[in-house]
Design a protein around this motif. Structure first.
Motif, PDB file in Angstrom:
ATOM      1  N   LYS A  95       0.869  -1.178   0.000  1.00 13.69           N
ATOM      2  CA  LYS A  95       0.000   0.000   0.000  1.00 13.69           C
ATOM      3  C   LYS A  95       0.907   1.229   0.000  1.00 13.69           C
ATOM      4  N   VAL A  96       0.742   2.067  -1.026  1.00 14.46           N
ATOM      5  CA  VAL A  96       1.620   3.217  -1.209  1.00 14.46           C
ATOM      6  C   VAL A  96       0.794   4.496  -1.165  1.00 14.46           C
ATOM      7  N   ILE A  97       1.190   5.432  -0.330  1.00 17.78           N
ATOM      8  CA  ILE A  97       0.444   6.677  -0.230  1.00 17.78           C
ATOM      9  C   ILE A  97       0.643   7.522  -1.488  1.00 17.78           C
ATOM     10  N   VAL A  98      -0.422   8.200  -1.900  1.00 12.34           N
ATOM     11  CA  VAL A  98      -0.376   9.111  -3.046  1.00 12.34           C
ATOM     12  C   VAL A  98      -0.729  10.502  -2.539  1.00 12.34           C
ATOM     13  N   HIS A  99       0.151  11.444  -2.739  1.00 20.09           N
ATOM     14  CA  HIS A  99      -0.082  12.812  -2.293  1.00 20.09           C
ATOM     15  C   HIS A  99      -0.899  13.533  -3.371  1.00 20.09           C
ATOM     16  N   VAL A 100      -2.136  13.849  -3.044  1.00 21.80           N
ATOM     17  CA  VAL A 100      -3.063  14.431  -4.016  1.00 21.80           C
ATOM     18  C   VAL A 100      -3.243  15.913  -3.712  1.00 21.80           C
ATOM     19  N   GLU A 101      -2.892  16.750  -4.687  1.00 21.83           N
ATOM     20  CA  GLU A 101      -2.938  18.198  -4.479  1.00 21.83           C
ATOM     21  C   GLU A 101      -4.374  18.715  -4.387  1.00 21.83           C
ATOM     22  N   ASP A 102      -5.266  18.154  -5.212  1.00 22.55           N
ATOM     23  CA  ASP A 102      -6.667  18.579  -5.186  1.00 22.55           C
ATOM     24  C   ASP A 102      -7.570  17.353  -5.215  1.00 22.55           C
ATOM     25  N   ALA A 103      -7.890  16.848  -6.415  1.00 22.35           N
ATOM     26  CA  ALA A 103      -8.663  15.622  -6.570  1.00 22.35           C
ATOM     27  C   ALA A 103      -7.861  14.658  -7.440  1.00 22.35           C
ATOM     28  N   PRO A 104      -8.048  13.350  -7.274  1.00 19.33           N
ATOM     29  CA  PRO A 104      -7.241  12.403  -8.043  1.00 19.33           C
ATOM     30  C   PRO A 104      -7.574  12.350  -9.525  1.00 19.33           C
ATOM     31  N   PHE A 105      -8.789  12.780  -9.896  1.00 21.93           N
ATOM     32  CA  PHE A 105      -9.206  12.716 -11.288  1.00 21.93           C
ATOM     33  C   PHE A 105      -9.703  14.084 -11.760  1.00 21.93           C
ATOM     34  N   ILE A 106      -9.791  14.241 -13.081  1.00 22.05           N
ATOM     35  CA  ILE A 106     -10.359  15.443 -13.685  1.00 22.05           C
ATOM     36  C   ILE A 106     -11.538  15.016 -14.567  1.00 22.05           C
ATOM     37  N   ALA A 107     -12.687  15.660 -14.379  1.00 14.94           N
ATOM     38  CA  ALA A 107     -13.835  15.445 -15.272  1.00 14.94           C
ATOM     39  C   ALA A 107     -13.657  16.373 -16.465  1.00 14.94           C
ATOM     40  N   THR A 108     -13.281  15.786 -17.590  1.00 14.64           N
ATOM     41  CA  THR A 108     -12.919  16.577 -18.764  1.00 14.64           C
ATOM     42  C   THR A 108     -14.093  16.880 -19.675  1.00 14.64           C
ATOM     43  N   ARG A 109     -15.180  16.143 -19.515  1.00 15.78           N
ATOM     44  CA  ARG A 109     -16.322  16.325 -20.405  1.00 15.78           C
ATOM     45  C   ARG A 109     -17.601  15.872 -19.705  1.00 15.78           C
ATOM     46  N   TYR A 153     -16.997  19.266  -7.943  1.00 12.55           N
ATOM     47  CA  TYR A 153     -16.464  17.908  -7.908  1.00 12.55           C
ATOM     48  C   TYR A 153     -17.598  16.911  -8.138  1.00 12.55           C
ATOM     49  N   VAL A 154     -17.237  15.732  -8.626  1.00 13.85           N
ATOM     50  CA  VAL A 154     -18.199  14.653  -8.761  1.00 13.85           C
ATOM     51  C   VAL A 154     -17.516  13.377  -8.281  1.00 13.85           C
ATOM     52  N   GLU A 155     -18.254  12.562  -7.540  1.00  8.31           N
ATOM     53  CA  GLU A 155     -17.663  11.326  -7.027  1.00  8.31           C
ATOM     54  C   GLU A 155     -17.598  10.276  -8.119  1.00  8.31           C
ATOM     55  N   VAL A 156     -16.425   9.701  -8.309  1.00  6.18           N
ATOM     56  CA  VAL A 156     -16.222   8.669  -9.320  1.00  6.18           C
ATOM     57  C   VAL A 156     -16.540   7.300  -8.737  1.00  6.18           C
ATOM     58  N   ARG A 157     -15.925   7.010  -7.591  1.00  4.89           N
ATOM     59  CA  ARG A 157     -16.208   5.748  -6.904  1.00  4.89           C
ATOM     60  C   ARG A 157     -15.603   5.781  -5.503  1.00  4.89           C
ATOM     61  N   ALA A 158     -16.338   5.223  -4.563  1.00  3.82           N
ATOM     62  CA  ALA A 158     -15.857   4.968  -3.196  1.00  3.82           C
ATOM     63  C   ALA A 158     -15.106   6.146  -2.585  1.00  3.82           C
ATOM     64  N   GLY A 159     -15.670   7.344  -2.720  1.00  2.00           N
ATOM     65  CA  GLY A 159     -15.073   8.529  -2.115  1.00  2.00           C
ATOM     66  C   GLY A 159     -14.025   9.220  -2.951  1.00  2.00           C
ATOM     67  N   LEU A 160     -13.588   8.618  -4.052  1.00  3.73           N
ATOM     68  CA  LEU A 160     -12.615   9.250  -4.949  1.00  3.73           C
ATOM     69  C   LEU A 160     -13.353  10.197  -5.887  1.00  3.73           C
ATOM     70  N   GLU A 161     -12.903  11.447  -5.943  1.00  8.20           N
ATOM     71  CA  GLU A 161     -13.609  12.465  -6.711  1.00  8.20           C
ATOM     72  C   GLU A 161     -12.823  12.928  -7.929  1.00  8.20           C
TER      73      GLU A 161
END
Length: 202
Positions: A95-109, A153-161
């Motif tokens: 398990k490796v931590i990921v430092h996320v500046e804002d949200a892990p994904f971008i909704a592009t469309r 923001y929009v939730e993609v899955r399981a709390g990840l936005e």
């Protein structure tokens, strides 16, 4: 400002939802059949920090260098998990931590689809996810207290936005209607039978 023919073509009225989803998945480089690993079932003992980060523009970095291969980014995106203490890349063994500046994904469309007189808003992300905004994928807008700037923001899955990019957010505002919200009169959009607030009416 008048929209171009290309922009107008994004608003789909009569095509079936599945056809739109299929087209978007193809455009996003996904066949729509990829299964997500069961990261919620994995609890590895080894946990570390190898300098993984996702910056606010959606780019992935490792130990100070950008990860340029999109296939690798998409693979990593499938094994992301949000835990109470942060966001991690999770495998059965580590398990490796990921430092996320804002949200892990971008909704592009975001595309608007009308089916049986019901509106559905279809989101595509920078890592190939395609889904409908609904009760399981809620939309929220936070507002910066100092600047008043909205951050959608929009939730993609399981709390990840996914952070909604500026252009698709402007489209949401165009599609919005006045509603009565908890903070008075606001504008909101409907999708899959749910109504989501976008902000106050000025």
């Amino acid at each position: 400002m008048r929209k171009t023919d290309e922009e107008n073509s994004k608003e789909v009225i009569s095509d079936p939802l599945q056809a739109v989803l299929s087209a978007l998945k193809t455009q996003a480089g996904s066949d729509g059949k990829r299964g997500l690993p069961p990261v919620h079932l994995w609890n590895p003992e080894h946990c570390g920090d190898i300098g993984m980060e996702i910056r606010k523009d959606g780019s992935w970095w490792h130990d100070g260098g950008i990860i340029g291969r999109q296939k690798i980014v998409r693979l990593f995106a499938t094994i992301l998990r949000k835990d109470p203490d942060g966001i991690y890349l999770v495998t059965p063994h580590e398990k490796v931590i990921v430092h996320v500046e804002d949200a892990p994904f971008i909704a592009t469309r975001i595309d608007r689809v009308i089916e049986d007189e019901a509106q559905k808003l279809v989101v595509a992300t920078n890592v190939g996810d395609v889904f409908v905004i609904d009760a399981e994928h809620p939309l929220r807008v936070s507002v910066d207290i100092e600047t008043g700037e909205p951050a959608p923001y929009v939730e993609v899955r399981a709390g990840l936005e996914a952070k909604i990019a500026r252009a698709p957010f402007y489209e949401l505002v165009e599609w919005a209607e006045p509603i009565e919200g908890k903070d008075g009169n606001v504008i909101g959009v409907s999708s899959a039978g749910q109504v989501f607030e976008l902000g106050s009416i000025e």
